[in-house]
Write a protein that holds these residues in place. Structure first.
Motif, PDB file in Angstrom:
ATOM      1  N   SER A 249      60.177  45.408  54.888  1.00 53.76           N
ATOM      2  CA  SER A 249      58.758  45.118  54.664  1.00 53.76           C
ATOM      3  C   SER A 249      58.253  45.854  53.439  1.00 53.76           C
ATOM      4  CB  SER A 249      57.918  45.535  55.875  1.00 53.76           C
ATOM      5  OG  SER A 249      58.206  44.746  57.014  1.00 53.76           O
ATOM      6  N   ALA A 251      54.209  46.719  51.326  1.00 56.35           N
ATOM      7  CA  ALA A 251      52.755  46.597  51.272  1.00 56.35           C
ATOM      8  C   ALA A 251      52.257  47.287  50.014  1.00 56.35           C
ATOM      9  CB  ALA A 251      52.112  47.219  52.508  1.00 56.35           C
ATOM     10  N   THR A 253      48.431  48.869  48.632  1.00 58.10           N
ATOM     11  CA  THR A 253      47.203  49.255  49.317  1.00 58.10           C
ATOM     12  C   THR A 253      46.352  50.194  48.481  1.00 58.10           C
ATOM     13  OG1 THR A 253      48.512  49.255  51.375  1.00 58.10           O
ATOM     14  CG2 THR A 253      46.281  50.170  51.482  1.00 58.10           C
ATOM     15  N   ASP A 286      45.317  46.688  52.809  1.00 60.51           N
ATOM     16  CA  ASP A 286      46.729  46.447  52.506  1.00 60.51           C
ATOM     17  C   ASP A 286      47.063  44.971  52.432  1.00 60.51           C
ATOM     18  OD1 ASP A 286      46.293  46.558  55.448  1.00 60.51           O
ATOM     19  OD2 ASP A 286      48.424  46.047  55.516  1.00 60.51           O
ATOM     20  N   ASN A 288      50.354  43.015  53.071  1.00 61.61           N
ATOM     21  CA  ASN A 288      51.713  42.982  53.597  1.00 61.61           C
ATOM     22  C   ASN A 288      51.975  41.541  53.998  1.00 61.61           C
ATOM     23  OD1 ASN A 288      53.833  42.847  55.553  1.00 61.61           O
ATOM     24  ND2 ASN A 288      53.555  44.987  56.112  1.00 61.61           N
ATOM     25  N   ARG A 424      53.915  43.990  61.558  1.00 60.38           N
ATOM     26  CA  ARG A 424      54.017  44.160  60.105  1.00 60.38           C
ATOM     27  C   ARG A 424      55.436  43.937  59.595  1.00 60.38           C
ATOM     28  NH1 ARG A 424      49.893  48.342  59.829  1.00 60.38           N
ATOM     29  NH2 ARG A 424      48.289  47.732  61.280  1.00 60.38           N
TER      30      ARG A 424
END
Length: 462
Positions: A249, A251, A253, A286, A288, A424
Motif C-alpha cells: 500500500s 498513501a 498526506t 490522505d 490511498n 487500507r
C-alpha cells in the motif's frame, strides 16, 4: 500518518536541541546527488549528502564514553534534570553503513531495516543537506513545483514503511534559535512533525527528562511530558508526507498545524489522531488508492507494479500557477517501464471522482469515512501552502510502528472498524507487530534514487 513514535530503535538515542557535538567518531555524511530542473530535459546535478537524525546517535557524557541514555532510560547521574542533561551530554558521529545500514551511490540511497553491528539497529531517518554544506539542510518551496524520485519497495513487506516527506525544520538544525545547541544540522538535530512526538529526547534546549516513561513495547523508546510539533516561528507549520509505502500500500498526506510561535506542546495540545484539541492535524488528508476503492492499482503485479522500481511524481498546483499562489491541489502520477500512469480515480460513495487532493476531496472524504475534519479545522491546503514559503527539509526513512503496527497504511484501521475507509490494504490485522516484522524481515530495505525538483512538467518523461 504515525511516523514518530516507532522511529526510536537504536540503543544509544537522543534528539538534540541543546546538546554538544562529540568527537569520538568522525561525522562523515554519505554523498547523494539530486537534480534541479528549469524545464523539460534541462536539469543540473546538485552535489549534496545526507545526515542521520540525532535520534539514532550515541549520546554520551562530554569527553567520556559514559552513556547519557541507555535502552529506554536516562542516566540519572548525568541527567538529573533537563538543563543539566543538555549541558552534560554530547552526540557523536555515525558509522552509517556498519551501524545503521545506510549506503549511497551516485543518486541512489539505500536504507536497510535491521543492521547487526556492535548493537542491533532498527530503521533510520536521514535529511538532505544543502549542496556543498556540512552544516545546513537543503530547504524546498514546492509551490507551483513538482518533486520526482525513483523508488524500489519490492523488499518492504507488511508492517514496514519506506517514507519520503517534507518537514518544516530550521535549516541549521536549531542552532541559531537555541544557542546551547552546538551540534546542529551536521549531527541531524531539529526534527519535528505534526504527530507532536513526545519520544523526542531534547526539546527547546533541555532534555525531555520530566515525566519520562519507558515504552512497554519498544526497549529503546519512551515518552516525556513534552512533545515537539513544530520548529519554525511566524508561520503555520506543516508535515507533508509525499510518500509512505511498502510493497502492498501507499498513501500521500498533507498535515497542517495552527501554531505560529510555540515550539513544544504538553498534554492535550499534543493531541491524537482525529482530535480537535491539538495544534496539528495528525490524521491528515490522505490519498490511498486501496482505501479509496481501487484495489488493483498498487501492489505486486498491479498497475503500479511494486515488484520493480518505478518513478513517483508529485505536483503542487497553485491557484494562479505561480510560486506566490495559494496551494489548490496536490497531484500524483507514476512512470514505469516508459509508461506514464495517472493516479487512480476515487471510487467511494459520496466522494466526487478525482485523482488528486483538493479541498473538495478532503471535505468529502472525511464525511464519507466518518472521520473528524481536523484537516480543514487546522488550515487545510491553504495552510499547507502558506508554510511552504518558509522552506521545507527533505526527510527519508525506514521504520516499523510500535504505536499502530502500520495498520493505518496497509491493513484495516482501527482493526474493529467496518465500512468505507476502514480497509487500507491487504495485510492482516496481525501483520504489523514490530517484534514479528523485525524477526521475519531483517533484510528488508528501501532504495530512493534520481531525485528531481523543478517547475511542473520539467522532471519526468515517458
Amino acid at each position: 500518518m504515525f511516523p514518530s513514535t516507532a522511529l526510536l530503535s537504536f540503543a544509544y538515542l537522543a534528539v538534540v536541541y541543546g546538546q554538544q557535538a562529540g568527537t569520538n567518531t568522525a561525522e562523515t555524511h554519505p554523498p547523494l546527488t539530486w537534480q534541479k530542473c528549469t524545464s523539460a530535459n534541462s536539469c543540473t546535478s546538485q552535489s549534496s549528502s545526507v545526515v542521520l537524525d540525532s535520534n539514532w546517535r550515541w549520546t554520551h557524557a562530554v569527553g567520556t564514553y559514559t552513556n547519557c541514555y541507555t535502552g529506554n532510560t536516562w542516566n540519572a547521574t548525568v541527567c538529573k534534570d533537563g538543563a543539566s542533561c543538555a549541558a552534560n551530554c554530547a552526540l557523536d558521529g555515525a558509522d552509517y553503513q556498519g551501524t545503521y545500514g545506510i549506503t549511497s551511490s551516485g543518486n541512489a540511497l539505500t536504507l536497510k531495516f535491521v543492521t547487526n553491528g556492535q548493537q542491533k539497529n532498527i530503521g533510520s531517518r536521514v535529511y538532505l543537506m544543502a549542496p556543498g554544506s556540512q552544516t545546513n539542510y537543503q530547504t524546498f518551496n514546492m509551490l507551483n513545483q513538482e518533486f520526482t524520485f525513483d523508488v524500489d519497495v519490492s523488499q518492504l513487506p507488511c508492517g514496514l514503511n519506506g517514507a519520503l516527506y517534507f518537514s518544516q525544520m530550521d535549516a541549521d538544525g536549531g542552532m541559531a534559535r537555541f544557542p546551547t545547541n552546538k551540534a546542529g544540522a551536521k549531527y541531524g538535530t531539529g526534527y519535528c512533525d505534526s504527530q507532536c512526538p513526545r519520544d523526542i529526547k531534547f526539546i527547546d534546549g533541555q532534555a525531555n527528562v520530566a515525566g519520562w516513561t519507558p515504552s512497554s513495547s519498544d526497549p529503546n523508546a519512551g515518552t516525556g511530558n513534552t512533545g515537539m510539533c513544530y520548529n519554525a516561528p511566524q508561520s503555520p507549520t506543516i508535515l507533508l508526507q509525499i510518500w509512505e509505502a511498502n510493497s502492498i500500500s501507499t498513501a500521500y498526506t498533507p498535515h497542517p498545524c495552527t501554531v505560529t510561535s510555540s515550539t513544544s506542546c504538553t498534554g492535550s495540545s499534543c493531541s491524537a489522531p482525529n482530535s480537535t484539541a491539538g495544534v496539528c492535524d495528525q490524521a491528515g488528508c490522505d490519498f490511498n488508492s486501496y482505501r479509496l476503492g481501487v484495489t488493483n492499482f498498487y501492489g505486486p503485479g498491479q498497475t503500479v507494479n511494486t515488484n520493480s522500481k518505478f518513478t513517483v511524481v508529485t505536483q503542487f498546483v497553485t491557484s494562479n500557477n505561480s510560486t506566490s499562489g495559494t496551494l489548490s491541489a496536490i497531484r500524483r502520477l507514476y512512470v514505469q517501464n516508459g509508461k506514464v500512469i495517472q493516479n487512480s480515480m476515487t471510487n467511494i460513495a459520496g466522494v466526487t471522482a478525482t485523482n488528486e487532493i483538493d479541498t473538495n476531496f478532503c471535505n468529502q472524504q472525511k464525511t464519507a469515512f466518518g472521520d473528524s475534519n481536523t484537516f480543514s479545522q487546522k488550515g487545510g491546503l491553504a495552510g499547507v501552502g502558506s508554510a511552504f514559503q518558509k522552506g521545507m527539509v527533505l526527510v527519508l526513512s525506514i521504520w516499523d510502528d510500535h504505536a499502530a503496527e502500520m495498520l493505518w497504511l496497509d491493513s484495516t484501521y482501527p482493526p474493529s472498524k467496518t465500512g468505507p475507509g476502514a480497509v487500507r490494504g491487504t495485510c492482516a490485522v496481525t501483520s504489523g507487530n514490530p517484534q514479528d516484522v523485525e524477526n521475519q524481515s531483517p533484510n528488508a530495505q528501501v532504495i530512493f534514487s534520481n531525485i528531481k525538483v523543478g517547475p511542473i512538467g520539467s522532471t519526468y518523461s515517458a
